[in-house]
Design a protein around this motif. Structure first.
Motif, short mmCIF file in Angstrom:
data_model
loop_
_atom_site.label_atom_id
_atom_site.label_comp_id
_atom_site.label_asym_id
_atom_site.label_seq_id
_atom_site.Cartn_x
_atom_site.Cartn_y
_atom_site.Cartn_z
N LYS A 271 19.47 -79.06 26.41
CA LYS A 271 18.85 -80.27 26.96
C LYS A 271 19.26 -81.49 26.13
O LYS A 271 19.50 -82.58 26.68
N LEU A 272 19.36 -81.33 24.82
CA LEU A 272 19.76 -82.41 23.94
C LEU A 272 21.19 -82.87 24.27
O LEU A 272 21.48 -84.07 24.30
N MET A 273 22.08 -81.91 24.56
CA MET A 273 23.47 -82.26 24.91
C MET A 273 23.55 -82.95 26.27
O MET A 273 24.36 -83.84 26.47
N ILE A 274 22.67 -82.52 27.21
CA ILE A 274 22.66 -83.16 28.53
C ILE A 274 22.15 -84.59 28.43
O ILE A 274 22.72 -85.52 29.01
N THR A 275 21.07 -84.76 27.68
CA THR A 275 20.42 -86.08 27.57
C THR A 275 21.17 -87.04 26.65
O THR A 275 21.18 -88.24 26.88
N HIS A 276 21.81 -86.48 25.63
CA HIS A 276 22.54 -87.31 24.65
C HIS A 276 23.97 -86.78 24.51
O HIS A 276 24.29 -86.07 23.55
N PRO A 277 24.86 -87.11 25.48
CA PRO A 277 26.24 -86.58 25.43
C PRO A 277 26.98 -86.92 24.14
O PRO A 277 27.90 -86.20 23.76
N ASP A 278 26.55 -88.01 23.48
CA ASP A 278 27.22 -88.38 22.23
C ASP A 278 26.97 -87.35 21.12
O ASP A 278 27.68 -87.35 20.09
N LEU A 279 25.99 -86.45 21.31
CA LEU A 279 25.69 -85.44 20.30
C LEU A 279 26.43 -84.11 20.55
O LEU A 279 26.34 -83.20 19.73
N GLU B 174 34.62 -87.21 29.61
CA GLU B 174 35.17 -87.60 30.91
C GLU B 174 34.38 -88.76 31.51
O GLU B 174 34.93 -89.66 32.10
N THR B 175 33.05 -88.72 31.36
CA THR B 175 32.18 -89.77 31.87
C THR B 175 31.12 -90.06 30.82
O THR B 175 30.83 -89.21 29.97
N PRO B 176 30.49 -91.26 30.86
CA PRO B 176 29.45 -91.59 29.87
C PRO B 176 28.26 -90.64 29.95
O PRO B 176 27.58 -90.41 28.97
N GLU B 177 27.98 -90.10 31.15
CA GLU B 177 26.88 -89.17 31.33
C GLU B 177 27.42 -87.79 31.68
O GLU B 177 28.53 -87.65 32.17
N VAL B 178 26.61 -86.77 31.41
CA VAL B 178 27.02 -85.40 31.74
C VAL B 178 26.91 -85.19 33.25
O VAL B 178 25.86 -85.44 33.85
N ASP B 179 28.02 -84.75 33.85
CA ASP B 179 28.04 -84.43 35.28
C ASP B 179 27.69 -82.95 35.43
O ASP B 179 28.54 -82.08 35.22
N ILE B 180 26.43 -82.66 35.76
CA ILE B 180 25.96 -81.28 35.85
C ILE B 180 26.79 -80.48 36.86
O ILE B 180 27.13 -79.32 36.63
N GLY B 181 27.15 -81.11 37.97
CA GLY B 181 27.95 -80.43 38.99
C GLY B 181 29.30 -80.00 38.46
O GLY B 181 29.75 -78.88 38.71
N ALA B 182 29.95 -80.87 37.68
CA ALA B 182 31.26 -80.54 37.11
C ALA B 182 31.14 -79.41 36.09
O ALA B 182 31.99 -78.53 36.01
N VAL B 183 30.06 -79.44 35.31
CA VAL B 183 29.83 -78.38 34.33
C VAL B 183 29.62 -77.05 35.04
O VAL B 183 30.16 -76.01 34.64
N CYS B 184 28.85 -77.09 36.14
CA CYS B 184 28.54 -75.85 36.88
C CYS B 184 29.78 -75.24 37.52
O CYS B 184 29.81 -74.02 37.77
N ASP B 185 30.81 -76.07 37.80
CA ASP B 185 32.04 -75.53 38.39
C ASP B 185 32.66 -74.45 37.52
O ASP B 185 33.34 -73.55 38.02
N GLY B 186 32.45 -74.52 36.21
CA GLY B 186 33.04 -73.55 35.30
C GLY B 186 32.11 -72.41 34.92
O GLY B 186 32.43 -71.64 34.02
N LEU B 187 30.95 -72.32 35.58
CA LEU B 187 29.96 -71.30 35.23
C LEU B 187 29.79 -70.28 36.34
O LEU B 187 30.02 -70.57 37.51
N LYS B 188 29.35 -69.08 35.97
CA LYS B 188 28.96 -68.09 36.97
C LYS B 188 27.58 -68.47 37.50
O LYS B 188 26.86 -69.27 36.90
N GLU B 189 27.21 -67.87 38.64
CA GLU B 189 25.97 -68.26 39.32
C GLU B 189 24.72 -68.15 38.43
O GLU B 189 23.92 -69.09 38.39
N PRO B 190 24.53 -67.04 37.67
CA PRO B 190 23.34 -66.97 36.82
C PRO B 190 23.32 -68.04 35.73
O PRO B 190 22.27 -68.58 35.39
N GLU B 191 24.51 -68.37 35.20
CA GLU B 191 24.60 -69.41 34.17
C GLU B 191 24.30 -70.78 34.77
O GLU B 191 23.65 -71.62 34.14
N GLU B 192 24.76 -70.98 36.01
CA GLU B 192 24.47 -72.25 36.69
C GLU B 192 22.96 -72.41 36.91
O GLU B 192 22.39 -73.49 36.68
N ARG B 193 22.30 -71.33 37.36
CA ARG B 193 20.84 -71.39 37.57
C ARG B 193 20.13 -71.71 36.26
O ARG B 193 19.17 -72.50 36.23
#
Length: 594
Positions: free
Chosen positions: A457-465, A497-516
């Motif tokens: 959650k910290l990485m999602i909220t604060h991408p600079d970390l 890639e972007t100032p904010e974390v793109d959850i959709g782009a991150v999920c592209d590289g995950l399996k379904e349980p990891e995405e959930r």
């Protein structure tokens, strides 16, 4: 089905098909050649044009044109029928789903094929950044053509306009990741100013793309998302070109990246394929088993590469494959090494590839400070589980001796540790057939979850970390083996890639349980306090957990040590146990805010 089989046999001459794989010479009314299914110097492989049948008097292989293609290409019956129907120009639709689904898959294949052709034509269109990059990397025009390497222009509408001209559906271009949905109902190109590596399935159909940034754009590699025709876990980059050489040598070389494969093939190493992502999958292992009995792994030597190698070893062995590990000297990747030293030097590296167990002992040992007792204990605890997997008593004895030399523990103590964990049932002589094995269920470490959820959650909220968190050795090691490790890897890959974390782009590289799991963290996890305090508290809890586990490990080792042979070790461990207890007490008393 019988109709299409009959049409194939009436439309195709078995001699023409087999001649495309094996040189045949006329011998009376038949044709003769060297058998492709076993090694021989005197031809014993006969093909009857009249009967449309083949038979080898050496190994007994025989059948018609369909069974020949099945054996040669390692295809099932329906795949062989489809391949031959395509060769004969016959209309054939697989009965794997509704007619609408089949038609959609056909459109996606055609769309991908047309896109690959367009990217390739862009590369050949005069002087451009793509062709300059390809030439700089030492890729010949012949090799570029063989792999279909292309170039995505530094433009927003090049591919979008091309697909529109061909009247191919824009929505499906978005679905397979060629285009991105824009505002005002206008799609734009997803791949821009990138060298493009088309991804083919084993039958030679384009199913996806990998794009390598030419400039400083992030991410460095941009890949197609999964779709109806592209499943990363089921495919290997370069297998369509390498499968014949792999079968001939009975060995496959698995590397990490597109350029590793291309450079190796450019230099004449034709058995190279790449896993599509950081981790080899059981499906990919099963695919390799169709063509070879031995796999040589050559991933990067960094922490992620070592972790991928260790995971890959177990997956490949579960599939019944023999596994070796190739070490590229000086930390270079295969691409860099072969361009600098050439084919002969790389072939020598393949010859020197070490056994999977030797690699495990050395790699796992390097994680620990073996000059300290606690480091030796941690290593012994981890490596004992690996030693139990060695079937040969002689081989196991050799590695026990090596571990004893590395740690200073007596061989008898190490042997007791190994034997204590042995199951009552002996290890089966042969692995369970892959098709009978179920994919290992996704599991998370519940004990580590509270801390790891906060860090994600910290990485999602604060991408600079993200860089600071992933770069902290204590934290990154805590992620591995927890079920959260791929989430961290994808967050690192997408960072910048972007100032904010793109959850959709991150999920592209995950399996379904990891995405959930990731989406539940994003939606439900709440951060209480400032980011510095949260991170400090997470590190404190990680240290307590690590110390507690070390405490348990020492206690377990003390139980197996011999009072006479290991007296000095026992005294040292007892002192260490007291120091760890004090350190845990101090950490528990320390407030995270102080």
């Amino acid at each position: 089905m019988s109709d299409i089989v009959e049409q194939i046999k009436n439309s195709i001459d078995i001699v023409d098909v087999i001649s495309s794989y094996v040189p045949l010479k006329k011998a009376g009314s038949n044709y003769k050649g060297l058998c492709p299914f076993h090694g021989e110097k005197t031809p014993s492989f006969n093909v009857s044009q009249e009967k449309q049948f083949y038979h080898c008097f050496g190994c007994g292989a025989h059948g018609d044109v369909i069974s020949f293609v099945q054996q040669m290409e390692n295809l099932d019956f329906l795949d062989a029928v489809e391949k031959l129907a395509e060769r004969a120009g016959l209309e054939y639709k697989r009965g794997t789903g509704s007619k609408a689904q089949e038609e959609k898959r056909d459109r996606l294949y055609e769309l991908s094929r047309q896109a690959a052709r367009h990217f390739y034509n862009n590369l050949r269109d005069g002087d451009n950044p793509g062709i300059r990059y390809v030439m700089k990397r030492g890729i010949s025009p012949e090799t570029a053509k063989k792999f279909g390497i292309g170039y995505a222009k530094d433009a927003w509408q090049d591919m979008a306009d091309h697909l529109a001209q061909l009247k191919l559906p824009e929505a499906e271009g978005i679905e397979i990741g060629l285009l991105s949905a824009g505002k005002k109902n206008r799609a734009y190109d997803k791949f821009r100013n990138r060298v493009i590596f088309p991804i083919f399935n084993a039958r030679g159909k384009v199913i996806g793309f990998g794009g390598r940034a030419i400039d400083d754009s992030m991410p460095k590699y941009l890949n197609s998302p999964e779709s109806e025709i592209f499943k990363k876990k089921d495919n290997l980059y370069g297998l369509n070109l390498a499968k014949s050489a792999i079968r001939k040598q009975n060995t496959a070389l698995v590397v990490e990246g597109y350029m590793d494969v291309v450079s190796l093939v450019e230099a004449g190493i034709e058995i190279a394929v790449a896993s599509l992502g950081t981790a080899l999958t059981p499906e990919q292992a099963k695919l390799l088993k169709r063509y070879a009995d031995t796999v040589v792994l050559s991933y990067d030597s960094d922490a992620a590469g070592q972790a991928a190698t260790l995971r890959g070893i177990d997956i490949l062995r579960d599939a019944g494959l023999k596994v070796k590990v190739l070490r590229v000297e000086g930390g270079k990747d295969p691409d860099e090494y072969i361009r600098k030293y050439g084919k002969k030097a790389f072939e020598e590296l393949i010859e020197k590839a070490v056994s999977f167990m030797e690699y495990k002992v050395e790699t796992i040992g390097a994680r620990y400070d073996l000059s300290t007792t606690e480091g030796s204990i941690g290593f012994l605890e981890e490596i004992s589980g690996e030693l139990r997997k060695v079937r040969s008593p002689v081989e196991q004895d050799g590695y026990i001796r090596k571990v004893a030399e590395m740690t200073g523990f007596s061989e008898s103590a190490i042997r007791r540790e190994v034997e204590q964990g042995q199951t009552k049932d002996p290890v089966p002589a042969q692995p369970v057939r892959q098709e009978e094995k179920q994919e290992e269920p996704f599991r998370i470490d519940e004990k580590r979850s509270p801390v790891l959820r906060l860090l994600v959650k910290l990485m999602i909220t604060h991408p600079d970390l993200i860089t600071a968190i992933a770069g902290n050795d204590e934290i990154s090691e805590y992620f591995y083996g927890s079920g959260y490790e791929h989430i961290m890897e994808q967050l690192v890959m997408q960072s910048g890639e972007t100032p904010e974390v793109d959850i959709g782009a991150v999920c592209d590289g995950l399996k379904e349980p990891e995405e959930r799991l990731l989406r539940s963290i994003d939606a439900a996890e709440v951060l209480a306090g400032d980011e510095e305090t949260i991170m400090r508290e997470c590190i404190r809890k990680i240290r307590i957990d690590n110390l507690t586990r070390r405490q348990a490990e020492i206690t377990k080792v003390l139980e197996i040590l011999n009072e006479e042979e290991d007296a000095e070790q026992i005294r040292t461990l007892s002192r260490d146990l007291m120091e760890i207890g004090k350190e845990i007490k101090n950490l528990n008393e320390r407030s995270s805010g102080r």
